[in-house]
Motif scaffolding. Sequence first.
Motif, PDB file in Angstrom:
ATOM      1  N   HIS A  20       0.817  -1.212   0.000  1.00  0.00           N
ATOM      2  CA  HIS A  20       0.000   0.000   0.000  1.00  0.00           C
ATOM      3  C   HIS A  20       0.855   1.268   0.000  1.00  0.00           C
ATOM      4  O   HIS A  20       0.362   2.353  -0.313  1.00  0.00           O
ATOM      5  CB  HIS A  20      -0.941   0.011   1.219  1.00  0.00           C
ATOM      6  CG  HIS A  20      -1.988  -1.050   1.174  1.00  0.00           C
ATOM      7  ND1 HIS A  20      -1.837  -2.268   1.790  1.00  0.00           N
ATOM      8  CD2 HIS A  20      -3.204  -1.080   0.563  1.00  0.00           C
ATOM      9  CE1 HIS A  20      -2.911  -3.012   1.580  1.00  0.00           C
ATOM     10  NE2 HIS A  20      -3.760  -2.326   0.840  1.00  0.00           N
ATOM     11  N   ASN A  21       2.116   1.135   0.354  1.00  0.00           N
ATOM     12  CA  ASN A  21       2.995   2.295   0.442  1.00  0.00           C
ATOM     13  C   ASN A  21       3.973   2.388  -0.734  1.00  0.00           C
ATOM     14  O   ASN A  21       4.975   3.102  -0.653  1.00  0.00           O
ATOM     15  CB  ASN A  21       3.787   2.238   1.761  1.00  0.00           C
ATOM     16  CG  ASN A  21       2.876   2.252   2.971  1.00  0.00           C
ATOM     17  OD1 ASN A  21       1.885   2.985   3.008  1.00  0.00           O
ATOM     18  ND2 ASN A  21       3.183   1.431   3.958  1.00  0.00           N
ATOM     19  N   LYS A  22       3.665   1.692  -1.802  1.00  0.00           N
ATOM     20  CA  LYS A  22       4.525   1.715  -2.991  1.00  0.00           C
ATOM     21  C   LYS A  22       4.625   3.138  -3.546  1.00  0.00           C
ATOM     22  O   LYS A  22       3.626   3.841  -3.676  1.00  0.00           O
ATOM     23  CB  LYS A  22       3.975   0.786  -4.077  1.00  0.00           C
ATOM     24  CG  LYS A  22       4.800   0.781  -5.371  1.00  0.00           C
ATOM     25  CD  LYS A  22       4.246  -0.212  -6.363  1.00  0.00           C
ATOM     26  CE  LYS A  22       4.942  -0.100  -7.719  1.00  0.00           C
ATOM     27  NZ  LYS A  22       6.393  -0.313  -7.616  1.00  0.00           N
ATOM     28  N   ILE A  23       5.826   3.562  -3.862  1.00  0.00           N
ATOM     29  CA  ILE A  23       6.061   4.896  -4.428  1.00  0.00           C
ATOM     30  C   ILE A  23       5.754   4.861  -5.919  1.00  0.00           C
ATOM     31  O   ILE A  23       6.356   4.092  -6.674  1.00  0.00           O
ATOM     32  CB  ILE A  23       7.515   5.339  -4.192  1.00  0.00           C
ATOM     33  CG1 ILE A  23       7.812   5.403  -2.696  1.00  0.00           C
ATOM     34  CG2 ILE A  23       7.782   6.694  -4.845  1.00  0.00           C
ATOM     35  CD1 ILE A  23       9.266   5.689  -2.368  1.00  0.00           C
ATOM     36  N   GLU A  24       4.799   5.662  -6.322  1.00  0.00           N
ATOM     37  CA  GLU A  24       4.373   5.686  -7.721  1.00  0.00           C
ATOM     38  C   GLU A  24       5.065   6.820  -8.474  1.00  0.00           C
ATOM     39  O   GLU A  24       5.265   7.915  -7.939  1.00  0.00           O
ATOM     40  CB  GLU A  24       2.852   5.871  -7.802  1.00  0.00           C
ATOM     41  CG  GLU A  24       2.058   4.765  -7.107  1.00  0.00           C
ATOM     42  CD  GLU A  24       2.131   3.432  -7.838  1.00  0.00           C
ATOM     43  OE1 GLU A  24       2.573   3.425  -9.007  1.00  0.00           O
ATOM     44  OE2 GLU A  24       1.731   2.412  -7.243  1.00  0.00           O
ATOM     45  N   ILE A  25       5.416   6.556  -9.722  1.00  0.00           N
ATOM     46  CA  ILE A  25       6.051   7.555 -10.582  1.00  0.00           C
ATOM     47  C   ILE A  25       5.088   7.924 -11.695  1.00  0.00           C
ATOM     48  O   ILE A  25       4.545   7.050 -12.380  1.00  0.00           O
ATOM     49  CB  ILE A  25       7.370   7.011 -11.164  1.00  0.00           C
ATOM     50  CG1 ILE A  25       8.342   6.705 -10.018  1.00  0.00           C
ATOM     51  CG2 ILE A  25       7.991   8.006 -12.139  1.00  0.00           C
ATOM     52  CD1 ILE A  25       9.606   6.036 -10.457  1.00  0.00           C
ATOM     53  N   HIS A  26       4.876   9.211 -11.886  1.00  0.00           N
ATOM     54  CA  HIS A  26       3.923   9.670 -12.885  1.00  0.00           C
ATOM     55  C   HIS A  26       4.561   9.707 -14.278  1.00  0.00           C
ATOM     56  O   HIS A  26       5.786   9.829 -14.419  1.00  0.00           O
ATOM     57  CB  HIS A  26       3.408  11.061 -12.521  1.00  0.00           C
ATOM     58  CG  HIS A  26       2.696  11.101 -11.198  1.00  0.00           C
ATOM     59  ND1 HIS A  26       1.507  10.453 -10.978  1.00  0.00           N
ATOM     60  CD2 HIS A  26       3.019  11.707 -10.021  1.00  0.00           C
ATOM     61  CE1 HIS A  26       1.104  10.652  -9.739  1.00  0.00           C
ATOM     62  NE2 HIS A  26       2.008  11.405  -9.128  1.00  0.00           N
ATOM     63  N   GLU A  27       3.721   9.594 -15.282  1.00  0.00           N
ATOM     64  CA  GLU A  27       4.208   9.614 -16.662  1.00  0.00           C
ATOM     65  C   GLU A  27       4.686  11.003 -17.068  1.00  0.00           C
ATOM     66  O   GLU A  27       5.499  11.131 -17.986  1.00  0.00           O
ATOM     67  CB  GLU A  27       3.108   9.142 -17.621  1.00  0.00           C
ATOM     68  CG  GLU A  27       2.742   7.665 -17.428  1.00  0.00           C
ATOM     69  CD  GLU A  27       1.718   7.196 -18.436  1.00  0.00           C
ATOM     70  OE1 GLU A  27       1.303   8.029 -19.296  1.00  0.00           O
ATOM     71  OE2 GLU A  27       1.329   6.022 -18.393  1.00  0.00           O
ATOM     72  N   ARG A  28       4.164  12.014 -16.394  1.00  0.00           N
ATOM     73  CA  ARG A  28       4.599  13.382 -16.669  1.00  0.00           C
ATOM     74  C   ARG A  28       4.990  14.066 -15.376  1.00  0.00           C
ATOM     75  O   ARG A  28       4.468  13.747 -14.311  1.00  0.00           O
ATOM     76  CB  ARG A  28       3.474  14.179 -17.353  1.00  0.00           C
ATOM     77  CG  ARG A  28       3.152  13.703 -18.764  1.00  0.00           C
ATOM     78  CD  ARG A  28       2.125  14.628 -19.399  1.00  0.00           C
ATOM     79  NE  ARG A  28       1.811  14.233 -20.769  1.00  0.00           N
ATOM     80  CZ  ARG A  28       0.983  14.896 -21.571  1.00  0.00           C
ATOM     81  NH1 ARG A  28       0.357  15.991 -21.108  1.00  0.00           N
ATOM     82  NH2 ARG A  28       0.757  14.480 -22.799  1.00  0.00           N
ATOM     83  N   LEU A  29       5.926  14.992 -15.482  1.00  0.00           N
ATOM     84  CA  LEU A  29       6.379  15.737 -14.316  1.00  0.00           C
ATOM     85  C   LEU A  29       5.442  16.912 -14.085  1.00  0.00           C
ATOM     86  O   LEU A  29       5.415  17.863 -14.849  1.00  0.00           O
ATOM     87  CB  LEU A  29       7.818  16.233 -14.548  1.00  0.00           C
ATOM     88  CG  LEU A  29       8.503  16.912 -13.355  1.00  0.00           C
ATOM     89  CD1 LEU A  29       8.680  15.919 -12.214  1.00  0.00           C
ATOM     90  CD2 LEU A  29       9.850  17.477 -13.779  1.00  0.00           C
ATOM     91  N   THR A  30       4.669  16.824 -13.005  1.00  0.00           N
ATOM     92  CA  THR A  30       3.732  17.893 -12.680  1.00  0.00           C
ATOM     93  C   THR A  30       3.970  18.337 -11.239  1.00  0.00           C
ATOM     94  O   THR A  30       4.237  17.513 -10.362  1.00  0.00           O
ATOM     95  CB  THR A  30       2.284  17.416 -12.831  1.00  0.00           C
ATOM     96  OG1 THR A  30       2.068  16.249 -12.022  1.00  0.00           O
ATOM     97  CG2 THR A  30       1.982  17.072 -14.295  1.00  0.00           C
ATOM     98  N   SER A  31       3.886  19.646 -11.001  1.00  0.00           N
ATOM     99  CA  SER A  31       4.138  20.212  -9.670  1.00  0.00           C
ATOM    100  C   SER A  31       5.394  19.621  -9.052  1.00  0.00           C
ATOM    101  O   SER A  31       5.355  19.008  -7.972  1.00  0.00           O
ATOM    102  CB  SER A  31       2.938  19.963  -8.750  1.00  0.00           C
ATOM    103  OG  SER A  31       1.761  20.539  -9.272  1.00  0.00           O
ATOM    104  N   PRO A  32       6.528  19.769  -9.722  1.00  0.00           N
ATOM    105  CA  PRO A  32       7.754  19.115  -9.252  1.00  0.00           C
ATOM    106  C   PRO A  32       8.225  19.641  -7.904  1.00  0.00           C
ATOM    107  O   PRO A  32       7.944  20.780  -7.520  1.00  0.00           O
ATOM    108  CB  PRO A  32       8.772  19.443 -10.349  1.00  0.00           C
ATOM    109  CG  PRO A  32       8.265  20.701 -10.986  1.00  0.00           C
ATOM    110  CD  PRO A  32       6.771  20.576 -10.939  1.00  0.00           C
ATOM    111  N   HIS A  33       8.929  18.798  -7.196  1.00  0.00           N
ATOM    112  CA  HIS A  33       9.580  19.179  -5.953  1.00  0.00           C
ATOM    113  C   HIS A  33      10.513  20.356  -6.251  1.00  0.00           C
ATOM    114  O   HIS A  33      11.153  20.402  -7.310  1.00  0.00           O
ATOM    115  CB  HIS A  33      10.382  17.986  -5.431  1.00  0.00           C
ATOM    116  CG  HIS A  33      10.934  18.166  -4.062  1.00  0.00           C
ATOM    117  ND1 HIS A  33      12.041  18.952  -3.797  1.00  0.00           N
ATOM    118  CD2 HIS A  33      10.548  17.655  -2.848  1.00  0.00           C
ATOM    119  CE1 HIS A  33      12.321  18.908  -2.516  1.00  0.00           C
ATOM    120  NE2 HIS A  33      11.429  18.140  -1.914  1.00  0.00           N
ATOM    121  N   PRO A  34      10.613  21.350  -5.357  1.00  0.00           N
ATOM    122  CA  PRO A  34      11.446  22.529  -5.641  1.00  0.00           C
ATOM    123  C   PRO A  34      12.881  22.204  -6.045  1.00  0.00           C
ATOM    124  O   PRO A  34      13.435  22.850  -6.944  1.00  0.00           O
ATOM    125  CB  PRO A  34      11.404  23.305  -4.316  1.00  0.00           C
ATOM    126  CG  PRO A  34      10.106  22.905  -3.698  1.00  0.00           C
ATOM    127  CD  PRO A  34       9.897  21.476  -4.076  1.00  0.00           C
TER     128      PRO A  34
END
Length: 211
Positions: A20-34
Amino acid sequence: MDEAHENSAQALIAFEEDPHNKIEIHERLTSPHPIIERTLNTLKEAKADLYGRLFLLADKCFNVSITRNSVSRAMRILDALLKGLDKRGFSLSLSSDPYNPHRNRNLSHVTVLNQKIEISLDEPVKKVDRVLTPAEEKDRLKHPWKYHEKYVYVPSGELALRINNVHRGEIRRTWSDGKTAKLEDCLNDFMIGLIRASGVLRSVELKREME
């Protein structure tokens, strides 16, 4: 052994092992970490070194060494990683490398259970034979003593996350693309690696205190 540290580490590892805590990666970079946003903007302007990897000379950027074709994928992976670190309360800090003559080159450290762990992401390159141009081949035959560059470096397209400052203990230090799994599938395993690395560093710390 620090039992309190060990108990905390086991609880954190159990969290990472829960699907349930798997880190998901999005297909596009949105609202990136600073930090990722700054790193990406710097990579866009960066020049490649001898090996084709972009050379970052800017403050407050994550420690990466990748080729231009891998930028988009690398930033999406790191964005998911850094947001995961924030969620877990593992703080990330950037500092100048004292051994690098380029003062603005940053090192990236994650603090896990009060232990500072240096991490980086890089892309190995492949060394291949360089095919001489017709003009170079003609010149080589005419002047056999003349030097012509024999090799070129090409992108591997493979990415690797590394722990760089833990040299003791039988723990894993590198997570990379493989034949059956990509780095995108390894981020929770990398988190577990950070937790175990903190145990090694804590052991070193206790030994020094005893001495």
